[in-house]
Design an enzyme around this catalytic site. Structure first.
Site, PDB file in Angstrom:
ATOM      1  CE1 TYR A 126      25.449 -29.289 -22.089  1.00  0.00           C
ATOM      2  CE2 TYR A 126      26.803 -27.413 -21.599  1.00  0.00           C
ATOM      3  CZ  TYR A 126      25.815 -27.810 -22.199  1.00  0.00           C
ATOM      4  OH  TYR A 126      25.054 -27.026 -22.761  1.00  0.00           O
ATOM      5  CE  LYS A 160      25.511 -28.059 -26.803  1.00  0.00           C
ATOM      6  NZ  LYS A 160      24.162 -28.681 -27.163  1.00  0.00           N
TER       7      LYS A 160
HETATM    8  N1  LIG Z   1      20.649 -23.594 -20.632  1.00  0.00           N
HETATM    9  C1  LIG Z   1      21.572 -22.948 -21.104  1.00  0.00           C
HETATM   10  O1  LIG Z   1      22.034 -21.990 -20.228  1.00  0.00           O
HETATM   11  C2  LIG Z   1      22.196 -23.333 -22.068  1.00  0.00           C
HETATM   12  C3  LIG Z   1      21.857 -24.234 -23.020  1.00  0.00           C
HETATM   13  N2  LIG Z   1      22.485 -24.551 -24.315  1.00  0.00           N
HETATM   14  C4  LIG Z   1      21.948 -25.667 -25.150  1.00  0.00           C
HETATM   15  O2  LIG Z   1      20.727 -25.380 -25.469  1.00  0.00           O
HETATM   16  C5  LIG Z   1      19.870 -26.509 -25.583  1.00  0.00           C
HETATM   17  C6  LIG Z   1      18.618 -26.765 -25.020  1.00  0.00           C
HETATM   18  O3  LIG Z   1      19.090 -26.593 -23.514  1.00  0.00           O
HETATM   19  P1  LIG Z   1      17.890 -26.336 -22.334  1.00  0.00           P
HETATM   20  O4  LIG Z   1      16.859 -25.899 -22.878  1.00  0.00           O
HETATM   21  O5  LIG Z   1      18.607 -25.553 -21.340  1.00  0.00           O
HETATM   22  O6  LIG Z   1      17.852 -27.881 -21.716  1.00  0.00           O
HETATM   23  P2  LIG Z   1      16.564 -28.638 -21.424  1.00  0.00           P
HETATM   24  O7  LIG Z   1      16.949 -29.723 -20.714  1.00  0.00           O
HETATM   25  O8  LIG Z   1      15.611 -27.743 -21.043  1.00  0.00           O
HETATM   26  O9  LIG Z   1      15.981 -29.026 -22.791  1.00  0.00           O
HETATM   27  C7  LIG Z   1      16.627 -30.202 -23.360  1.00  0.00           C
HETATM   28  C8  LIG Z   1      15.728 -31.100 -24.189  1.00  0.00           C
HETATM   29  O10 LIG Z   1      16.117 -31.911 -24.923  1.00  0.00           O
HETATM   30  C9  LIG Z   1      15.380 -33.186 -24.694  1.00  0.00           C
HETATM   31  N3  LIG Z   1      16.217 -34.447 -24.593  1.00  0.00           N
HETATM   32  C10 LIG Z   1      17.334 -34.730 -24.011  1.00  0.00           C
HETATM   33  N4  LIG Z   1      17.749 -35.718 -24.177  1.00  0.00           N
HETATM   34  C11 LIG Z   1      16.875 -36.123 -25.472  1.00  0.00           C
HETATM   35  C12 LIG Z   1      17.126 -37.406 -26.154  1.00  0.00           C
HETATM   36  N5  LIG Z   1      17.887 -38.462 -26.005  1.00  0.00           N
HETATM   37  N6  LIG Z   1      16.365 -37.512 -27.226  1.00  0.00           N
HETATM   38  C13 LIG Z   1      15.371 -36.552 -27.320  1.00  0.00           C
HETATM   39  N7  LIG Z   1      15.189 -35.317 -26.634  1.00  0.00           N
HETATM   40  C14 LIG Z   1      16.057 -35.238 -25.772  1.00  0.00           C
HETATM   41  C15 LIG Z   1      14.843 -33.075 -23.296  1.00  0.00           C
HETATM   42  O11 LIG Z   1      13.807 -33.906 -22.924  1.00  0.00           O
HETATM   43  C16 LIG Z   1      14.517 -31.597 -23.118  1.00  0.00           C
HETATM   44  O12 LIG Z   1      13.125 -31.309 -23.630  1.00  0.00           O
HETATM   45  C17 LIG Z   1      20.964 -27.510 -25.373  1.00  0.00           C
HETATM   46  O13 LIG Z   1      21.607 -28.054 -26.358  1.00  0.00           O
HETATM   47  C18 LIG Z   1      22.098 -27.147 -24.516  1.00  0.00           C
HETATM   48  O14 LIG Z   1      23.202 -27.898 -24.606  1.00  0.00           O
HETATM   49  C19 LIG Z   1      23.407 -23.834 -24.855  1.00  0.00           C
HETATM   50  C20 LIG Z   1      23.819 -22.723 -24.077  1.00  0.00           C
HETATM   51  C21 LIG Z   1      23.160 -22.403 -22.917  1.00  0.00           C
HETATM   52  C1  LIG Z   2      28.783 -21.238  -7.046  1.00  0.00           C
HETATM   53  C2  LIG Z   2      27.420 -21.019  -6.649  1.00  0.00           C
HETATM   54  C3  LIG Z   2      27.294 -20.048  -5.639  1.00  0.00           C
HETATM   55  O1  LIG Z   2      26.089 -19.359  -5.785  1.00  0.00           O
HETATM   56  C4  LIG Z   2      26.724 -20.581  -8.073  1.00  0.00           C
HETATM   57  C5  LIG Z   2      26.833 -21.746  -9.033  1.00  0.00           C
HETATM   58  C6  LIG Z   2      26.078 -21.421  -9.941  1.00  0.00           C
HETATM   59  C7  LIG Z   2      26.233 -22.474 -11.184  1.00  0.00           C
HETATM   60  C8  LIG Z   2      25.220 -23.577 -11.018  1.00  0.00           C
HETATM   61  C9  LIG Z   2      25.933 -21.970 -12.783  1.00  0.00           C
HETATM   62  C10 LIG Z   2      26.806 -20.816 -13.049  1.00  0.00           C
HETATM   63  C11 LIG Z   2      27.165 -20.763 -14.328  1.00  0.00           C
HETATM   64  C12 LIG Z   2      26.132 -21.627 -14.963  1.00  0.00           C
HETATM   65  C13 LIG Z   2      26.595 -22.146 -16.403  1.00  0.00           C
HETATM   66  C14 LIG Z   2      26.736 -21.113 -17.301  1.00  0.00           C
HETATM   67  O2  LIG Z   2      25.517 -20.361 -17.418  1.00  0.00           O
HETATM   68  C15 LIG Z   2      26.840 -21.498 -18.749  1.00  0.00           C
HETATM   69  C16 LIG Z   2      26.055 -22.798 -19.239  1.00  0.00           C
HETATM   70  C17 LIG Z   2      25.856 -22.933 -20.452  1.00  0.00           C
HETATM   71  C18 LIG Z   2      25.376 -24.020 -20.965  1.00  0.00           C
HETATM   72  O3  LIG Z   2      25.224 -24.594 -22.375  1.00  0.00           O
HETATM   73  C19 LIG Z   2      24.757 -25.141 -20.125  1.00  0.00           C
HETATM   74  C20 LIG Z   2      24.288 -24.509 -18.516  1.00  0.00           C
HETATM   75  C21 LIG Z   2      25.449 -23.907 -18.004  1.00  0.00           C
HETATM   76  C22 LIG Z   2      26.709 -24.724 -18.057  1.00  0.00           C
HETATM   77  C23 LIG Z   2      25.320 -23.113 -16.822  1.00  0.00           C
HETATM   78  C24 LIG Z   2      25.096 -24.098 -15.631  1.00  0.00           C
HETATM   79  C25 LIG Z   2      24.923 -23.605 -14.480  1.00  0.00           C
HETATM   80  C26 LIG Z   2      26.230 -22.732 -13.971  1.00  0.00           C
HETATM   81  C27 LIG Z   2      27.454 -23.593 -13.877  1.00  0.00           C
END
Ligand SMILES: NC(=O)C1=CN([C@@H]2O[C@H](COP(=O)(O)OP(=O)(O)OC[C@H]3O[C@@H](n4cnc5c(N)ncnc54)[C@H](O)[C@@H]3O)[C@@H](O)[C@H]2O)C=CC1
Ligand SMILES: C[C@@H](CO)CCC[C@@H](C)[C@H]1CC[C@H]2[C@@H]3[C@H](O)CC4=CC(=O)CC[C@]4(C)[C@H]3CC[C@]12C
Length: 369
Positions: free
Chosen positions: A159, A163
């Site tokens: 992952y 990215k």
């Molecule tokens: N959740 C987090 O804590 C973080 C997320 N991100 C980034 O933010 C973005 C959104 O993440 P989330 O909303 O958390 O994930 P999510 O899984 O909820 O949303 C991702 C969306 O992309 C769509 N998708 C996946 N594969 C696809 C494909 N092949 N074609 C078209 N659509 C597709 C999914 O259907 C989904 O709706 C991602 O790029 C992720 O890397 C960055 C930092 C933190």
């Molecule tokens: C060891 C467990 C005891 O309770 C807790 C495990 C928690 C993990 C599943 C999460 C801890 C940190 C999270 C990640 C972090 O917030 C940064 C992220 C950034 C992204 O771009 C995608 C998601 C994630 C990797 C996020 C995923 C879940 C954790 C690893």
């Protein structure tokens, strides 16, 4: 977007617009982008909630498609002024293969860039991640760092690797000539761990706590700080960046911005308790209940079981060597670069973000879905 066409209505495309973050970006654009004329929402899985948006003043076009299919991306991008590329495969649990993660996150991003170049779309905002920097495999802390902080970014997990590669593609594409002869302007936003309405892992922790009679058990020391940011503020930063990319192309083009807000610096578990506590859960233990070496052992065991069971069943628990390392390494950001470059200030205060998240956890935790 030129001065002479102030009143021109713009076409925006949001890839991954039905995901956790994507839905907030879509709703934020509709609420806060006055120049929005058409909003295209591109996702592999379209959400039913999109239907209600189609009755508003802005034309909302739902496009079911796959970012790995170049022709589907090109068709969606054609005629768009701005692309917010947030689609991605967020998998740190081993549910998808490394090849699939690469295909979606890297090739998908390449397809978006090429579609912009071919069709003449000039503005691209990419949702990157703090994970492109760290935590690294050596567990080095990143304490209140900014975009210029030196850090040994070493990735092995598919992952963060994907990215980081995708982010590089986006930044290198800045300045490329698009159809029509003008330059492409790109930037990448790097959110820390996002929380808020729609955050499935938070909901899962809540349900797990309910199953355990209202208790959660501390595994991570309270002293480890993990950066978190409210989803509404992440969405707002995307909207602002997209809006300002043309006017401030020379400054913002090819730049990265950490994305954070006023959420407090806490350990992953203590931060979650800000929401789960008011929902009735308690975190047991002032210190981790299991020694770290045992967690490392259990995480390794989970990885081994995942590998052994893969031909039969998908075993993908939360705890694995990667998630343990991320949760157990201090990684927090402190920067004003986005504020200086395009005027980003969080739209939601910490108190607002907290209240909204608590209300969502309460509702989502008790509902069947
Ligand atoms: N959740 C987090 O804590 C973080 C997320 N991100 C980034 O933010 C973005 C959104 O993440 P989330 O909303 O958390 O994930 P999510 O899984 O909820 O949303 C991702 C969306 O992309 C769509 N998708 C996946 N594969 C696809 C494909 N092949 N074609 C078209 N659509 C597709 C999914 O259907 C989904 O709706 C991602 O790029 C992720 O890397 C960055 C930092 C933190
Ligand atoms: C060891 C467990 C005891 O309770 C807790 C495990 C928690 C993990 C599943 C999460 C801890 C940190 C999270 C990640 C972090 O917030 C940064 C992220 C950034 C992204 O771009 C995608 C998601 C994630 C990797 C996020 C995923 C879940 C954790 C690893």
């Amino acid at each position: 977007m030129a001065d002479s066409a102030q009143a021109q209505k713009l076409v925006y495309l949001v890839t991954g617009g039905c995901g956790f973050l994507g839905e907030h970006v879509v709703r934020m654009l509709l609420q806060r982008e006055p120049r929005l004329g058409e909003l295209r929402v591109f996702d592999r899985h379209l959400g039913p909630w999109l239907e209600e948006l189609k009755t508003g003043p802005v034309r909302v076009t739902a496009i079911q498609g796959d970012v790995t299919e170049a022709h589907e991306v090109a068709a969606a991008v054609a005629g768009a002024h701005v692309v917010i590329h947030t689609a991605g495969l967020v998998d740190v649990f081993g549910r998808a293969s490394p090849e699939t993660i690469h295909e979606v996150n890297v090739q998908g991003t390449r397809n978006v860039i090429e579609a912009c170049v071919q069709t003449g779309t000039r503005f691209l905002v990419y949702t990157s991640s703090m994970e492109v920097v760290g935590p690294n495999t050596k567990g080095h802390p990143f304490y209140r760092g900014n975009e210029d902080t030196l850090y040994e970014a070493v990735h092995r997990h598919p992952y963060p690797c994907s990215k980081a590669l995708a982010e590089r593609l986006v930044l290198e594409a800045n300045g490329r000539e698009v159809h029509g002869g003008l330059p492409l302007v790109t930037c990448a936003l790097r959110p820390t761990g996002i929380y808020g309405e729609g955050h499935q892992i938070m909901r899962d922790f809540y349900r797990q706590g309910l199953r355990l009679g209202g208790w959660l058990f501390r595994a991570i020391p309270a002293s480890v700080e993990h950066g978190r940011v409210y989803v509404g503020n992440v969405a707002w930063m995307h909207v602002l960046a997209a809006r300002e990319l043309e006017r401030r192309a020379a400054l913002m083009g090819g730049q990265v911005y950490f994305c954070y807000d006023g959420s407090p610096y806490k350990s992953y578990e203590d931060f979650n308790m800000e929401f789960l506590g008011p929902c009735g859960l308690q975190l047991v233990g002032a210190r981790p209940l299991l020694p770290y070496w045992l967690l490392v052992f259990l995480a390794a065991l989970n990885a081994l079981l995942q590998w052994l069971l893969r031909p039969l069943v998908l075993y993908a628990p939360l705890l694995n060597p990667y998630t343990l390392a991320v949760a157990n390494t201090t990684f927090t950001v402190s920067t004003d670069k986005a504020q200086r470059h395009f005027g980003y200030e969080p739209l939601f205060s910490w108190e607002d973000s907290r209240t909204r998240t608590i209300l969502w956890v309460q509702a989502a935790g008790s509902s069947a879905q």
